[in-house]
Design an enzyme around this catalytic site. Structure first.
Site, mmCIF file in Angstrom:
data_model
loop_
_atom_site.group_PDB
_atom_site.id
_atom_site.type_symbol
_atom_site.label_atom_id
_atom_site.label_comp_id
_atom_site.label_asym_id
_atom_site.label_seq_id
_atom_site.Cartn_x
_atom_site.Cartn_y
_atom_site.Cartn_z
ATOM 1 N N GLY A 63 0.822 -1.208 0.000
ATOM 2 C CA GLY A 63 0.000 0.000 0.000
ATOM 3 C C GLY A 63 0.852 1.251 0.000
ATOM 4 C CE1 TYR A 114 -8.808 3.145 8.024
ATOM 5 C CE2 TYR A 114 -9.233 5.451 8.495
ATOM 6 C CZ TYR A 114 -8.347 4.424 8.253
ATOM 7 O OH TYR A 114 -6.995 4.688 8.243
ATOM 8 C CE LYS A 156 -6.935 2.328 10.934
ATOM 9 N NZ LYS A 156 -5.798 1.400 10.882
HETATM 10 P P1 NAD Z 1 -3.342 1.366 1.567
HETATM 11 O O1 NAD Z 1 -4.792 1.211 1.301
HETATM 12 O O2 NAD Z 1 -2.528 2.159 0.624
HETATM 13 O O3 NAD Z 1 -2.658 -0.058 1.752
HETATM 14 C C1 NAD Z 1 -3.258 -1.104 2.457
HETATM 15 C C2 NAD Z 1 -2.747 -2.398 1.897
HETATM 16 O O4 NAD Z 1 -3.418 -3.472 2.570
HETATM 17 C C3 NAD Z 1 -3.020 -2.578 0.395
HETATM 18 O O5 NAD Z 1 -1.839 -2.959 -0.256
HETATM 19 C C4 NAD Z 1 -4.064 -3.682 0.338
HETATM 20 O O6 NAD Z 1 -3.905 -4.525 -0.802
HETATM 21 C C5 NAD Z 1 -3.728 -4.456 1.604
HETATM 22 N N1 NAD Z 1 -4.838 -5.268 2.090
HETATM 23 C C6 NAD Z 1 -6.162 -4.990 2.103
HETATM 24 N N2 NAD Z 1 -6.827 -6.017 2.630
HETATM 25 C C7 NAD Z 1 -5.906 -6.959 2.979
HETATM 26 C C8 NAD Z 1 -5.982 -8.234 3.586
HETATM 27 N N3 NAD Z 1 -7.163 -8.782 3.911
HETATM 28 N N4 NAD Z 1 -4.833 -8.908 3.829
HETATM 29 C C9 NAD Z 1 -3.634 -8.375 3.484
HETATM 30 N N5 NAD Z 1 -3.506 -7.185 2.870
HETATM 31 C C10 NAD Z 1 -4.637 -6.482 2.641
HETATM 32 O O7 NAD Z 1 -3.195 1.955 3.060
HETATM 33 P P2 NAD Z 1 -1.968 2.746 3.701
HETATM 34 O O8 NAD Z 1 -2.223 4.169 3.471
HETATM 35 O O9 NAD Z 1 -0.682 2.158 3.302
HETATM 36 O O10 NAD Z 1 -2.282 2.479 5.237
HETATM 37 C C11 NAD Z 1 -1.561 1.579 6.050
HETATM 38 C C12 NAD Z 1 -2.060 1.737 7.472
HETATM 39 O O11 NAD Z 1 -1.902 3.099 7.902
HETATM 40 C C13 NAD Z 1 -3.543 1.415 7.652
HETATM 41 O O12 NAD Z 1 -3.756 0.823 8.921
HETATM 42 C C14 NAD Z 1 -4.185 2.771 7.625
HETATM 43 O O13 NAD Z 1 -5.402 2.775 8.326
HETATM 44 C C15 NAD Z 1 -3.147 3.606 8.331
HETATM 45 N N6 NAD Z 1 -3.270 5.027 8.022
HETATM 46 C C16 NAD Z 1 -2.965 5.521 6.778
HETATM 47 C C17 NAD Z 1 -3.104 6.870 6.515
HETATM 48 C C18 NAD Z 1 -2.778 7.476 5.160
HETATM 49 O O14 NAD Z 1 -2.993 8.673 4.943
HETATM 50 N N7 NAD Z 1 -2.237 6.721 4.222
HETATM 51 C C19 NAD Z 1 -3.580 7.738 7.519
HETATM 52 C C20 NAD Z 1 -3.907 7.197 8.758
HETATM 53 C C21 NAD Z 1 -3.722 5.848 9.006
#
Ligand code: NAD
Length: 315
Positions: free
Chosen positions: A11, A141, A145
Site C-alpha cells: 500500500g 473505518y 481504528k
Molecule cells: P493502503 O490502502 O494504501 O494499503 C493497504 C494495503 O493493505 C493494500 O496494499 C491492500 O492490498 C492491503 N490489504 C487490504 N486487505 C488486505 C488483507 N485482507 N490482507 C492483506 N492485505 C490487505 O493503506 P496505507 O495508506 O498504506 O495504510 C496503512 C495503514 O496506515 C492502515 O492501517 C491505515 O489505516 C493507516 N493510516 C494511513 C493513513 C494514510 O494517509 N495513508 C492515515 C492514517 C492511518
C-alpha cells in the site's frame, strides 16, 4: 527490531516502509506481505509472500518460518472505501489486528499498528485535539481504528505484548498512490499540478485536516519502536502531525513554484462529511515528550520535494 514482517506492505505506506526498513535493518531481514500483488514492483527485490491478514494460521506460519521479531500490521481498508463495504472493513481491520496480536503473543514478537485521525468524531474537540479525549467516530473505518487501539492496549496489559502505534494523519507521498482515504486529495493535488497545472478538489475550501509527509511517517515507526519502553506512558495511538492543511493552503504553497496553478472545487458530500468529523489539528505533545517525535518537513519543504519528485516521475 531485527527481523520484520510487514502486512499490507504493497500500500501507500508499506512500499516505502519496506524500502526504508531494508536500508536500516538489511534487505534480508524484511518480509513484505500483502493480499494482492498490486504495486509489487514498488518494493524492488525485497522478499514477498502473499498473505491475507484474515488468515491467522498463514500469518503465524510465515512469522515463525521467517523468525520475525516484529510485525508491522498495515493491512487495512481505508475510510472512503470502508463506507462501501462495512462488514469487510471490520473483518480486515479488526480481525487483522487480533490475528497479529495473537501471533505476537504466541511467538513473542513486537508489533506496530497504526491508528488514524479517523478514530475521532462527534464530541471530540476538533482544535488541538488532545491525546486522550472523546472518540465517537461516525465511519466504520473509524470504529475499527478505535477497536484496534483498545485491542492493542488490552494485549499489552493482559499479555505483555510489546505493541506500539501512532495515529497517523493524512500521509502525503509520491511513490505509491493512496488507497481510497479521505485525505487523498492532498496527494492528488500535486499529481494534477504536475500533469495538468490544475486540480478539482472533492474537499471544500476551508476544511482543515492534519497531514504528514511520508519521510516523517516512516521515521516515526523506527523512532517509536526503538524508544526506551520505560519512557512510554502511552504505548499505542500516539497523536502525531506536522501540519494542518486546507485545499487553499496547499494551493498557495504549490503556486510558489507554479504561479499559474488553478484550483477549483467539486465537493463529494460523503468524503466532505467524513473530513468535517475529523480533527482540524492534533496535539502531539505526548509523542514529543515520550519518544522525541519531531517532524522534519513543513508544508513548503514538502511541496518542493513532492514537485521535484513528481516532475521526474511523470514527465
Ligand atoms: P493502503 O490502502 O494504501 O494499503 C493497504 C494495503 O493493505 C493494500 O496494499 C491492500 O492490498 C492491503 N490489504 C487490504 N486487505 C488486505 C488483507 N485482507 N490482507 C492483506 N492485505 C490487505 O493503506 P496505507 O495508506 O498504506 O495504510 C496503512 C495503514 O496506515 C492502515 O492501517 C491505515 O489505516 C493507516 N493510516 C494511513 C493513513 C494514510 O494517509 N495513508 C492515515 C492514517 C492511518
Amino acid at each position: 527490531m531485527k527481523r520484520i514482517l510487514i502486512t499490507g506492505a504493497l500500500g501507500q505506506i508499506g512500499t516505502e516502509l519496506a524500502l526504508y526498513l531494508a536500508d536500516i535493518y538489511g534487505k534480508e531481514n524484511i518480509l513484505a506481505t500483502n493480499r494482492s500483488e498490486k504495486n509489487l514492483e514498488d518494493i524492488g527485490d525485497i522478499r514477498f509472500e502473499k498473505l491475507d491478514v484474515t488468515d491467522a494460521q498463514r500469518l503465524h506460519d510465515l512469522a515463525k518460518d521467517f523468525k520475525a521479531d516484529t510485525i508491522v500490521n498495515l493491512a487495512a481498508i481505508l475510510s472512503a472505501r470502508g463506507e462501501t463495504m462495512p462488514q469487510q472493513t471490520w473483518k480486515v481491520n479488526v480481525d487483522g489486528i487480533v490475528n497479529t496480536l495473537e501471533v505476537a503473543r504466541e511467538l513473542g514478537t513486537k508489533v506496530f499498528v497504526p491508528s488514524s485521525i479517523a478514530a475521532f468524531g462527534e464530541g471530540t474537540p476538533l482544535d488541538n485535539t488532545p491525546q486522550d479525549t472523546i472518540q465517537r467516530p461516525s465511519t466504520i473505518y473509524g470504529v475499527t481504528k478505535v477497536a484496534g487501539e483498545l485491542l492493542c492496549d488490552y494485549y499489552f496489559h493482559k499479555y505483555g505484548v510489546d505493541v506500539r502505534g501512532v495515529r497517523y494523519p493524512g500521509i502525503i507521498s509520491h511513490q505509491t498512490l493512496p488507497g481510497a482515504g479521505t485525505t487523498d486529495y492532498a496527494v492528488h493535488i500535486y499529481y494534477d499540478a504536475v500533469k495538468k497545472g490544475a486540480y478539482t478538489s472533492y474537499i471544500a475550501e476551508g476544511t482543515h485536516m492534519d497531514m504528514l509527509y511520508m519521510p516523517d511517517a516512516l521515521k516515526a515507526v523506527v523512532d517509536l519502536m526503538e524508544a526506551d519502553p520505560a519512557k512510554l506512558k502511552h504505548r499505542n495511538a500516539f497523536n502525531i502531525t506536522a501540519m494542518s492543511l486546507t485545499p487553499e493552503i496547499l494551493e498557495a504553497s504549490i503556486k510558489k513554484h507554479m504561479p499559474d496553478f488553478k484550483l477549483d472545487y467539486d465537493v463529494d458530500p460523503v468524503r466532505q462529511a467524513i473530513a468535517e468529523s475529523w480533527p482540524n489539528s492534533l496535539d502531539d505533545s505526548c509523542a514529543r515528550e515520550e519518544w522525541g517525535w519531531k517532524p522534519e518537513y513543513d508544508l513548503d519543504k514538502m511541496t518542493a520535494d513532492m514537485l521535484e519528485n513528481l516532475e521526474k516521475k511523470l514527465k
